[in-house]
Write a protein that holds these residues in place. Sequence first.
Motif, PDB file in Angstrom:
ATOM      1  N   GLY A 142      -8.462  -7.054  18.846  1.00 54.34           N
ATOM      2  CA  GLY A 142      -9.285  -7.905  19.339  1.00 54.34           C
ATOM      3  C   GLY A 142     -10.173  -8.799  18.333  1.00 54.34           C
ATOM      4  N   LEU A 143     -10.632  -7.842  17.357  1.00 55.62           N
ATOM      5  CA  LEU A 143     -11.500  -8.713  16.516  1.00 55.62           C
ATOM      6  C   LEU A 143     -11.004  -8.829  15.032  1.00 55.62           C
ATOM      7  N   SER A 144     -10.214  -7.831  14.501  1.00 54.87           N
ATOM      8  CA  SER A 144      -9.790  -7.984  13.136  1.00 54.87           C
ATOM      9  C   SER A 144      -8.304  -8.754  13.027  1.00 54.87           C
ATOM     10  N   ASN A 145      -8.207  -9.273  11.834  1.00 53.67           N
ATOM     11  CA  ASN A 145      -6.893 -10.011  11.877  1.00 53.67           C
ATOM     12  C   ASN A 145      -5.966  -9.327  10.798  1.00 53.67           C
ATOM     13  N   TYR A 146      -4.471  -8.989  11.104  1.00 54.84           N
ATOM     14  CA  TYR A 146      -3.763  -8.152  10.349  1.00 54.84           C
ATOM     15  C   TYR A 146      -3.590  -8.786   8.916  1.00 54.84           C
ATOM     16  N   ARG A 147      -3.757 -10.250   8.971  1.00 57.86           N
ATOM     17  CA  ARG A 147      -3.414 -11.113   7.845  1.00 57.86           C
ATOM     18  C   ARG A 147      -4.526 -10.880   6.645  1.00 57.86           C
ATOM     19  N   ARG A 148      -5.845 -10.538   7.259  1.00 56.05           N
ATOM     20  CA  ARG A 148      -7.021 -10.608   6.618  1.00 56.05           C
ATOM     21  C   ARG A 148      -7.555  -9.090   6.452  1.00 56.05           C
ATOM     22  N   ASP A 149      -7.371  -8.408   7.318  1.00 57.20           N
ATOM     23  CA  ASP A 149      -8.094  -7.182   7.440  1.00 57.20           C
ATOM     24  C   ASP A 149      -7.020  -5.857   7.601  1.00 57.20           C
ATOM     25  N   TRP A 150      -5.978  -5.806   7.002  1.00 57.35           N
ATOM     26  CA  TRP A 150      -5.148  -4.868   6.880  1.00 57.35           C
ATOM     27  C   TRP A 150      -4.478  -4.972   5.582  1.00 57.35           C
ATOM     28  N   PHE A 151      -4.838  -3.687   4.875  1.00 59.88           N
ATOM     29  CA  PHE A 151      -4.395  -3.801   3.398  1.00 59.88           C
ATOM     30  C   PHE A 151      -2.753  -3.326   3.493  1.00 59.88           C
ATOM     31  N   PHE A 152      -2.272  -3.982   2.534  1.00 65.01           N
ATOM     32  CA  PHE A 152      -0.747  -4.274   2.523  1.00 65.01           C
ATOM     33  C   PHE A 152      -0.176  -2.673   2.293  1.00 65.01           C
ATOM     34  N   ALA A 153      -0.940  -1.880   1.605  1.00 66.62           N
ATOM     35  CA  ALA A 153      -0.302  -0.542   1.526  1.00 66.62           C
ATOM     36  C   ALA A 153      -1.613   0.258   1.568  1.00 66.62           C
ATOM     37  N   HIS A 154      -1.160   1.491   2.216  1.00 68.51           N
ATOM     38  CA  HIS A 154      -2.137   2.502   2.470  1.00 68.51           C
ATOM     39  C   HIS A 154      -1.874   3.569   1.412  1.00 68.51           C
ATOM     40  N   VAL A 155      -2.779   3.530   0.446  1.00 69.50           N
ATOM     41  CA  VAL A 155      -2.708   4.202  -0.855  1.00 69.50           C
ATOM     42  C   VAL A 155      -4.062   5.177  -0.936  1.00 69.50           C
ATOM     43  N   THR A 156      -4.037   5.926  -2.237  1.00 70.38           N
ATOM     44  CA  THR A 156      -4.832   6.704  -2.608  1.00 70.38           C
ATOM     45  C   THR A 156      -6.286   6.054  -3.004  1.00 70.38           C
ATOM     46  N   ARG A 157      -7.639   6.578  -2.840  1.00 71.75           N
ATOM     47  CA  ARG A 157      -8.796   6.033  -3.572  1.00 71.75           C
ATOM     48  C   ARG A 157      -8.626   6.649  -4.993  1.00 71.75           C
ATOM     49  N   ASN A 158      -8.861   5.623  -6.063  1.00 73.17           N
ATOM     50  CA  ASN A 158      -9.308   6.096  -7.319  1.00 73.17           C
ATOM     51  C   ASN A 158     -10.727   6.653  -7.517  1.00 73.17           C
ATOM     52  N   VAL A 159     -11.149   7.643  -7.743  1.00 76.70           N
ATOM     53  CA  VAL A 159     -12.604   7.989  -7.875  1.00 76.70           C
ATOM     54  C   VAL A 159     -12.868   8.533  -9.478  1.00 76.70           C
ATOM     55  N   GLY A 160     -11.896   7.785 -10.398  1.00 76.26           N
ATOM     56  CA  GLY A 160     -12.255   7.976 -11.757  1.00 76.26           C
ATOM     57  C   GLY A 160     -11.450   9.433 -12.308  1.00 76.26           C
ATOM     58  N   ASN A 161     -11.409   9.365 -13.714  1.00 80.03           N
ATOM     59  CA  ASN A 161     -10.937  10.315 -14.373  1.00 80.03           C
ATOM     60  C   ASN A 161      -9.607  10.918 -13.965  1.00 80.03           C
TER      61      ASN A 161
END
Length: 548
Positions: free
Chosen positions: A413-432
């Motif tokens: 109701g508030l978010s827009n999938y074209r703007r607010d849903w990242f295209f890929a559910h990936v891991t987070r790079n925390v370095g090293n």
Amino acid sequence: MFVLLYFLDNRYWDVAWYEPEKKFKTDKYIIRSGVSGIYIYCIMERLEGWPDVDMDQIRIVFKLNHTIFNFMAISDDRQRSMPSMADRNHAMQLAYKEAVLLTNPRNPMFKGEVDDKYMYSMEDKDNNVHGWISSEPPVGFWMITPSDEFRLGGPIKQDLTSHAGPITLSMFTSTHYAGKEMRMGYRNGEPWKKVFGPVLAYLNSVSPNASTLRLWRDAKRQMAEEVKSWPFDFVHSENYPLSNQRGTIQGQFYIKDSYVSRLNIYGKFAFVGLAPVGEAGSWQTKSKGYQFWTKADRKGRFIIENVRAGNYSLYAWGIGFIGDYKYEQNITITPGSEMNVGPIVYEPPRNGPTLWEIGVPDRTAGEFYIPDPYPTLMNNLYVNPLQDRFRQYGLWDRYSDLYPENDLVYTIGLSNYRRDWFFAHVTRNVGNNTYQPTTWQIVFNLQNLNRVGLYTLRVALASAADSELQVRINYPESDHIFTTGLIGKDNAIARHGIHGLYRLYSFDVAGNLLGAGDNTIYLTQSRSTTPFQGVMYDYIRLESPFRT
């Protein structure tokens, strides 16, 4: 033949295949008067009793003369001057060997660009002609594929085309964008025979004063002629049936979803196809037979012509609706047969009315938010076309930039999938070279809660790579109510693919797990060894147990 060899680099011309020590392959070459090119096809056969074997790729490879070919065209809007293999050999390798940053190219216009052969992949339905142009002399070299019947994986299976080298490919089969699920495996002495092709290696030229882009237009014209002429009447082989030895099937495809319309809905522009006998959706990974696909018209009417004799299942799927259709009976095509299955009706999975939905059920993640690429890791071909921005390198790492600590939260109701849903559910790079699992949240409000009913959550995936999706309701530390287990090898995230194999999951959510007011669904991608592990969503929907 001498003209063709002039175009090749060091007379390198490879027809590549993979078989054990025992193999039987017959290559055929046809030169026709009035056609400036060579038709190529091969008949591959395994005899009964041969050893077990797996085949990942069957392809024709042309390596062209690098001193003259420097401009590549694979579609009307994907054309460019290309770096050389020497430029790549002196470049900096990025996250995998195919992707390089051009640091010291001979032509300075390429400096700072990324080159990767997977940036030039294409869906099979569009992969009919691609190749190279030389300005001195003004000549073109093209690979024309007039039919997809010998390809695998249906109309939207992606594969390589042409790339730096200069290389031109005819990919008959591969596991690209699908993984080992599509591998051709033969066990227990299983016999097999299949004809791949013919394809046309087409050569053309223009006068020195003419625009070399006329070569592309002429290649498209020749491609249209080859498509119109399929199946070719000049191929004389008992393994290649002519038009009068093939059959036709037609009908009209409807979709029945009472929560969308009281009447049956025309299967507008649905894909309808014949493929080896199997379960609904199995055409994605059936790898040993032939497939014949078409696109229905606005009223769902379809006709599939020039089908080889044999037994098939009739499959279909339509944009805007989840799941796969399969006709209840097997289809037997005989030489000269004309079959009309009449109206056929697909009822997509549905238990109740839609409470909310995210995305569009079209088997891609293309409608979701695709970030800008890193300015220092760009391919200039994809700077302007919005429809192709997913082909840029390194977009998976942009998630960590946008969500360095807290993961994505999407509020219905508030978010827009074209703007607010990242295209890929990936891991987070925390370095090293360390990566973390990520958990996305879908926040939604329920005003009329049915505590004793069963809600249904539908999750359609457009891609999965060494990933596991876990679903929890309202409590992120609770036991998951659903897990996919380890799934996927399509590697579409790394290979700029926006989709791989389609998967649909449907599961019940007990009403007593929900509350009146705000609720949260937690989606965790739990595997996190590399940056390329993850899923792409196609579409998510929550259905109410209430029936209206």
